[in-house]
Design a protein around this motif. Structure first.
Motif, PDB file in Angstrom:
ATOM      1  N   ASP A 200      -4.225  -2.709  -7.724  1.00  0.00           N
ATOM      2  CA  ASP A 200      -4.184  -3.022  -9.150  1.00  0.00           C
ATOM      3  C   ASP A 200      -3.278  -4.231  -9.329  1.00  0.00           C
ATOM      4  OD1 ASP A 200      -5.889  -1.229 -10.296  1.00  0.00           O
ATOM      5  OD2 ASP A 200      -4.378   0.281 -10.735  1.00  0.00           O
ATOM      6  N   VAL A 201      -3.811  -5.295  -9.904  1.00  0.00           N
ATOM      7  CA  VAL A 201      -3.020  -6.483 -10.214  1.00  0.00           C
ATOM      8  C   VAL A 201      -2.730  -6.447 -11.710  1.00  0.00           C
ATOM      9  CG1 VAL A 201      -2.927  -8.996 -10.185  1.00  0.00           C
ATOM     10  CG2 VAL A 201      -4.096  -7.774  -8.341  1.00  0.00           C
ATOM     11  N   VAL A 202      -1.459  -6.249 -12.065  1.00  0.00           N
ATOM     12  CA  VAL A 202      -1.059  -6.095 -13.459  1.00  0.00           C
ATOM     13  C   VAL A 202      -0.272  -7.342 -13.870  1.00  0.00           C
ATOM     14  CG1 VAL A 202       0.187  -4.691 -15.131  1.00  0.00           C
ATOM     15  CG2 VAL A 202      -0.971  -3.593 -13.202  1.00  0.00           C
ATOM     16  N   VAL A 296       0.231  -1.358  -6.613  1.00  0.00           N
ATOM     17  CA  VAL A 296       0.253  -2.273  -7.759  1.00  0.00           C
ATOM     18  C   VAL A 296       0.958  -3.565  -7.361  1.00  0.00           C
ATOM     19  CG1 VAL A 296       1.046  -2.618 -10.127  1.00  0.00           C
ATOM     20  CG2 VAL A 296       0.228  -0.367  -9.402  1.00  0.00           C
ATOM     21  N   ILE A 297       0.347  -4.679  -7.711  1.00  0.00           N
ATOM     22  CA  ILE A 297       0.975  -5.992  -7.578  1.00  0.00           C
ATOM     23  C   ILE A 297       1.309  -6.471  -8.990  1.00  0.00           C
ATOM     24  CG2 ILE A 297       0.691  -8.376  -6.816  1.00  0.00           C
ATOM     25  CD1 ILE A 297      -1.316  -7.387  -4.758  1.00  0.00           C
ATOM     26  N   ASN A 298       2.589  -6.613  -9.271  1.00  0.00           N
ATOM     27  CA  ASN A 298       3.046  -7.022 -10.599  1.00  0.00           C
ATOM     28  C   ASN A 298       3.227  -8.534 -10.653  1.00  0.00           C
ATOM     29  OD1 ASN A 298       3.700  -4.414 -12.166  1.00  0.00           O
ATOM     30  ND2 ASN A 298       4.690  -4.068 -10.192  1.00  0.00           N
ATOM     31  N   PHE A 329      10.059 -16.573  -8.682  1.00  0.00           N
ATOM     32  CA  PHE A 329      10.377 -16.007  -7.373  1.00  0.00           C
ATOM     33  C   PHE A 329       9.429 -14.840  -7.129  1.00  0.00           C
ATOM     34  CE2 PHE A 329      12.892 -13.595 -10.353  1.00  0.00           C
ATOM     35  CZ  PHE A 329      12.836 -12.293  -9.890  1.00  0.00           C
ATOM     36  N   ILE A 330       9.341 -14.429  -5.871  1.00  0.00           N
ATOM     37  CA  ILE A 330       8.523 -13.269  -5.499  1.00  0.00           C
ATOM     38  C   ILE A 330       9.394 -12.252  -4.772  1.00  0.00           C
ATOM     39  CG2 ILE A 330       6.396 -14.612  -5.352  1.00  0.00           C
ATOM     40  CD1 ILE A 330       6.645 -14.407  -2.286  1.00  0.00           C
ATOM     41  N   SER A 331       8.962 -11.003  -4.825  1.00  0.00           N
ATOM     42  CA  SER A 331       9.639  -9.915  -4.128  1.00  0.00           C
ATOM     43  C   SER A 331       8.559  -9.035  -3.488  1.00  0.00           C
ATOM     44  CB  SER A 331      10.495  -9.094  -5.095  1.00  0.00           C
ATOM     45  OG  SER A 331      11.106  -8.000  -4.432  1.00  0.00           O
ATOM     46  N   PRO A 332       8.120  -9.391  -2.266  1.00  0.00           N
ATOM     47  CA  PRO A 332       7.074  -8.591  -1.622  1.00  0.00           C
ATOM     48  C   PRO A 332       7.562  -7.181  -1.335  1.00  0.00           C
ATOM     49  CG  PRO A 332       7.394 -10.725  -0.534  1.00  0.00           C
ATOM     50  CD  PRO A 332       8.549 -10.519  -1.448  1.00  0.00           C
ATOM     51  N   PRO A 333       6.713  -6.174  -1.472  1.00  0.00           N
ATOM     52  CA  PRO A 333       5.337  -6.239  -1.987  1.00  0.00           C
ATOM     53  C   PRO A 333       5.260  -5.977  -3.478  1.00  0.00           C
ATOM     54  CG  PRO A 333       5.755  -4.072  -1.077  1.00  0.00           C
ATOM     55  CD  PRO A 333       7.047  -4.826  -0.954  1.00  0.00           C
ATOM     56  N   ASP A 372      -0.237 -19.183  -6.473  1.00  0.00           N
ATOM     57  CA  ASP A 372       0.606 -19.426  -5.308  1.00  0.00           C
ATOM     58  C   ASP A 372       1.352 -18.151  -4.915  1.00  0.00           C
ATOM     59  OD1 ASP A 372       1.926 -21.410  -3.434  1.00  0.00           O
ATOM     60  OD2 ASP A 372       3.685 -20.635  -4.488  1.00  0.00           O
ATOM     61  N   GLN A 373       1.803 -17.381  -5.910  1.00  0.00           N
ATOM     62  CA  GLN A 373       2.476 -16.121  -5.605  1.00  0.00           C
ATOM     63  C   GLN A 373       1.530 -15.133  -4.937  1.00  0.00           C
ATOM     64  OE1 GLN A 373       4.046 -15.004  -9.451  1.00  0.00           O
ATOM     65  NE2 GLN A 373       6.013 -15.986  -9.067  1.00  0.00           N
ATOM     66  N   LEU A 374       0.280 -15.071  -5.397  1.00  0.00           N
ATOM     67  CA  LEU A 374      -0.696 -14.166  -4.776  1.00  0.00           C
ATOM     68  C   LEU A 374      -0.972 -14.557  -3.329  1.00  0.00           C
ATOM     69  CD1 LEU A 374      -3.269 -13.560  -7.654  1.00  0.00           C
ATOM     70  CD2 LEU A 374      -1.807 -11.853  -6.557  1.00  0.00           C
ATOM     71  N   HIS A 375      -1.019 -15.870  -3.050  1.00  0.00           N
ATOM     72  CA  HIS A 375      -1.191 -16.322  -1.666  1.00  0.00           C
ATOM     73  C   HIS A 375      -0.107 -15.729  -0.770  1.00  0.00           C
ATOM     74  CE1 HIS A 375      -4.137 -19.412  -2.902  1.00  0.00           C
ATOM     75  NE2 HIS A 375      -4.433 -19.475  -1.625  1.00  0.00           N
ATOM     76  N   LYS A 376       1.123 -15.733  -1.273  1.00  0.00           N
ATOM     77  CA  LYS A 376       2.244 -15.259  -0.454  1.00  0.00           C
ATOM     78  C   LYS A 376       2.331 -13.740  -0.441  1.00  0.00           C
ATOM     79  CE  LYS A 376       4.839 -19.505  -1.385  1.00  0.00           C
ATOM     80  NZ  LYS A 376       6.003 -20.106  -2.070  1.00  0.00           N
ATOM     81  N   LEU A 377       2.084 -13.106  -1.597  1.00  0.00           N
ATOM     82  CA  LEU A 377       2.174 -11.647  -1.655  1.00  0.00           C
ATOM     83  C   LEU A 377       1.109 -10.976  -0.793  1.00  0.00           C
ATOM     84  CD1 LEU A 377       2.862 -11.225  -5.478  1.00  0.00           C
ATOM     85  CD2 LEU A 377       4.459 -10.710  -3.625  1.00  0.00           C
ATOM     86  N   LEU A 378      -0.079 -11.575  -0.748  1.00  0.00           N
ATOM     87  CA  LEU A 378      -1.167 -11.019   0.060  1.00  0.00           C
ATOM     88  C   LEU A 378      -1.125 -11.515   1.501  1.00  0.00           C
ATOM     89  CD1 LEU A 378      -4.077 -11.275  -2.539  1.00  0.00           C
ATOM     90  CD2 LEU A 378      -2.714  -9.268  -1.946  1.00  0.00           C
ATOM     91  N   ASP A 379      -0.122 -12.360   1.800  1.00  0.00           N
ATOM     92  CA  ASP A 379       0.080 -12.844   3.170  1.00  0.00           C
ATOM     93  C   ASP A 379      -1.072 -13.722   3.644  1.00  0.00           C
ATOM     94  OD1 ASP A 379       1.666 -13.134   5.381  1.00  0.00           O
ATOM     95  OD2 ASP A 379       0.876 -11.382   6.415  1.00  0.00           O
ATOM     96  N   ILE A 380      -1.640 -14.489   2.710  1.00  0.00           N
ATOM     97  CA  ILE A 380      -2.730 -15.397   3.079  1.00  0.00           C
ATOM     98  C   ILE A 380      -2.193 -16.753   3.500  1.00  0.00           C
ATOM     99  CG2 ILE A 380      -4.782 -16.606   2.213  1.00  0.00           C
ATOM    100  CD1 ILE A 380      -5.278 -14.265   0.364  1.00  0.00           C
ATOM    101  N   SER A 381      -1.214 -17.269   2.776  1.00  0.00           N
ATOM    102  CA  SER A 381      -0.720 -18.621   3.026  1.00  0.00           C
ATOM    103  C   SER A 381       0.029 -18.698   4.344  1.00  0.00           C
ATOM    104  CB  SER A 381       0.197 -19.061   1.883  1.00  0.00           C
ATOM    105  OG  SER A 381       1.315 -18.201   1.783  1.00  0.00           O
ATOM    106  N   ASN A 382      -0.007 -19.877   4.936  1.00  0.00           N
ATOM    107  CA  ASN A 382       0.688 -20.148   6.188  1.00  0.00           C
ATOM    108  C   ASN A 382       1.744 -21.209   5.921  1.00  0.00           C
ATOM    109  OD1 ASN A 382       1.376 -21.295   8.797  1.00  0.00           O
ATOM    110  ND2 ASN A 382      -0.398 -20.222   9.614  1.00  0.00           N
ATOM    111  N   GLU A 383       3.011 -20.806   6.054  1.00  0.00           N
ATOM    112  CA  GLU A 383       4.125 -21.699   5.714  1.00  0.00           C
ATOM    113  C   GLU A 383       4.676 -22.454   6.922  1.00  0.00           C
ATOM    114  OE1 GLU A 383       4.889 -22.130   2.600  1.00  0.00           O
ATOM    115  OE2 GLU A 383       3.532 -20.562   1.893  1.00  0.00           O
TER     116      GLU A 383
END
Length: 534
Positions: A200-202, A296-298, A329-333, A372-383
């Motif tokens: 769930d993406v809220v 849930v992804i907030n 900022f992000i706070s995984p997960p 951009d946050q979703l890329h990082k939260l879902l671990d798709i992006s490569n830094e």
């Protein structure tokens, strides 16, 4: 008068002995032959046979993935040299089965005046499959390598095979991440969890002072325009449900410090980076829109009131962390947090005690940050950064093709590894505790997961990434369903020791007459044997 000998029993005694023997045998047959087996059968735990030994040997079969990498150069001899060196570099790999393919120059390729035109011609002649990659030589390139948004990279004429191998390992195949997934060594760092089948993406917009801050934003339309199309592009791994909500009078519980500056307001407010975890804790309990069993992804947009705006994030060195005018900022997960400061004119009206001014929240800026946050939260992006390597910026909602397929490959391997570990732990537990029920539903889930794991491994080795991803996801879901099935706990409180402790006091008094009958039967048989001997 005829007298009966004391050594010879009369006819009446013989008849009574026969009845006594028949009754004793019947009593023994009923208790021992019928009662005990029936008791044993009715108290036996139902357990379906599982392929335990085969599941325990899953670790003996390594997860190996086939990848095809094509190389195009204007000089065929150079391409052949690069392929030979790359084959040597990957020959001893335990997890990759890389097939390097040379693309021979053709007449139309010489007519291409742009890299995009050359790539189009090459792909028309040599179509790619999911997970493939291609290196295309382009002499007039500033950087050594230029990663595109598709399954390709442009390379300069002087690039070495070591550079290509480094790029493949670090960004395309992401070998270091795969090693973390497959390794049992805890020193390699914390492993992220396997992607869940549904999320769930809220998206929550927080306006702590709606009477003073007249923020306007059609957040539902913004989510339909930006977030939902992006998530639809990556739905091969997980399904996503997007929901939006406004929350009023939800203030952040964090201290902010006033900092003087040269703006028209003459100040701004500093939010320390160390206070961010406490900030999330203070608002988390007010964000749940409904009860759900899915992770849930907030994604939170906080509209700072003019009394503490503009608000910027500072680190421990007292440096402002604002990037491109955005504080986030992000706070995984858990999710991501964005500070949306009102325009300066709105806060100037507030300082001058003028009526509140309405304003619109900037949709494009906030949605780009969320993506951009979703890329990082879902671990798709490569830094990972490499010297001499540049990556083309994303100009569409979908992620880079090579980046997403790397994520798909990595998720498939993680699903296989997680499902294998889950099944092995479960089978080991079931073998150790014999009184746990294994019903047909649990057995089916375990067996199906095992079969899908084998099929997913085969699909990876046969260069079928989409099939491998689907099979690995199905194996992961089945293993979780079997491991957490409630029926496994049905008789966990009733071990064999307790079964004997309860039933032995019940059956022991019943067995006393049975033992006495055995003793009586023994004496009767001994007496008859003596009579025959006499």
């Amino acid at each position: 008068m005829e007298q009966t000998s004391p050594l010879k029993p009369n006819r009446r005694d013989k008849t009574e002995d026969k009845y006594r023997i028949a009754a004793t045998i019947a009593f023994i047959v009923v208790i021992v032959g019928i009662g005990v087996p029936m008791w044993w059968k009715t108290t036996t735990v139902y357990r379906v046979n599982l392929p335990s030994s085969a599941i325990q040997s899953l670790s003996d079969q390594p997860i190996k993935t086939a990848v095809e990498v094509a190389i195009y150069t204007q000089q065929p001899s150079r391409a052949q040299l690069l392929i030979t060196e790359l084959q040597n570099a990957f020959s001893d790999s335990d997890i990759w089965n890389v097939e390097f393919k040379q693309l021979v120059p053709f007449a139309k390729a010489a007519e291409a005046h742009t890299p995009a035109a050359l790539e189009k011609l090459l792909l028309q002649a040599h179509p790619q499959s999911v997970g493939d990659f291609i290196f295309i030589e382009w002499p007039r390139l500033e950087d050594e390598l230029l990663l595109t948004t598709e399954r390709s990279a442009l390379m300069r004429s002087d690039v070495t095979s070591n550079k290509l191998a480094q790029l493949l390992h670090s960004k395309i195949l992401q070998t270091y991440r795969i090693n973390q997934i497959l390794s049992t060594d805890e020193r390699l760092g914390a492993k992220s969890e396997a992607p869940q089948p549904a999320y769930d993406v809220v998206i929550s917009v927080l306006n702590p002072k709606p009477r003073l801050t007249h923020a306007q934003w059609n957040v539902a339309l913004a989510a339909q325009t930006y977030i939902e199309p992006f998530l639809a592009q990556i739905s091969d791994i997980s399904n996503y449900t997007v929901r939006t909500q406004w929350k009023y009078r939800v203030a952040i519980e964090a201290e902010v410090k006033q900092v003087r500056d040269q703006s028209k307001l003459g100040r701004h407010y500093a939010l320390q980076e160390s206070a961010l975890p406490h900030l999330l804790t203070s608002i988390a309990q007010n964000l749940s829109a409904s009860i759900t069993d899915k992770p849930v992804i907030n994604l939170v947009v906080y509209i700072a009131p003019c009394s503490t705006a503009p608000m910027h994030i500072y680190n421990s060195k007292n440096e402002m962390l604002t990037r491109d005018g955005v504080d986030a900022f992000i706070s995984p997960p858990w999710g991501g947090f964005i500070i949306a400061n009102p325009p300066e004119r709105v806060c100037l009206a507030h300082v001058n005690n003028e009526p509140p001014l309405a304003f619109y929240v900037n949709t494009n800026d906030n949605m780009q940050v969320m993506l951009d946050q979703l890329h990082k939260l879902l671990d798709i992006s490569n830094e990972v950064q490499m010297a001499g390597v540049k990556t083309v910026d994303i100009e569409q909602l979908a992620p880079r093709r090579w980046e997403y397929e790397s994520y798909m490959r990595r998720s498939a391997i993680r699903h296989i590894a997680t499902a294998s570990n889950t099944l092995q732990s479960l089978v080991k537990l079931l073998d150790q505790i014999s009184y746990i029920v294994i019903d047909d539903k649990v057995a089916t889930a375990i067996t199906n997961s095992y079969v899908d794991i084998l099929a997913a491994k085969a699909a990876l080795l046969e260069h079928r990434l989409l099939d491998a991803s689907a099979l690995a996801k199905r194996a992961f879901v089945a293993s979780e369903r079997g491991f957490f099935d409630a029926s496994l706990l049905a008789q966990l409180y009733f071990p064999d020791e307790q079964k004997y402790a309860i039933y032995i006091p019940l059956f022991l008094p019943v067995m006393v007459p049975v033992l006495s009958s055995f003793n009586m039967l023994r004496k009767l048989l001994q007496r008859k044997r003596k009579e025959k001997q006499q």
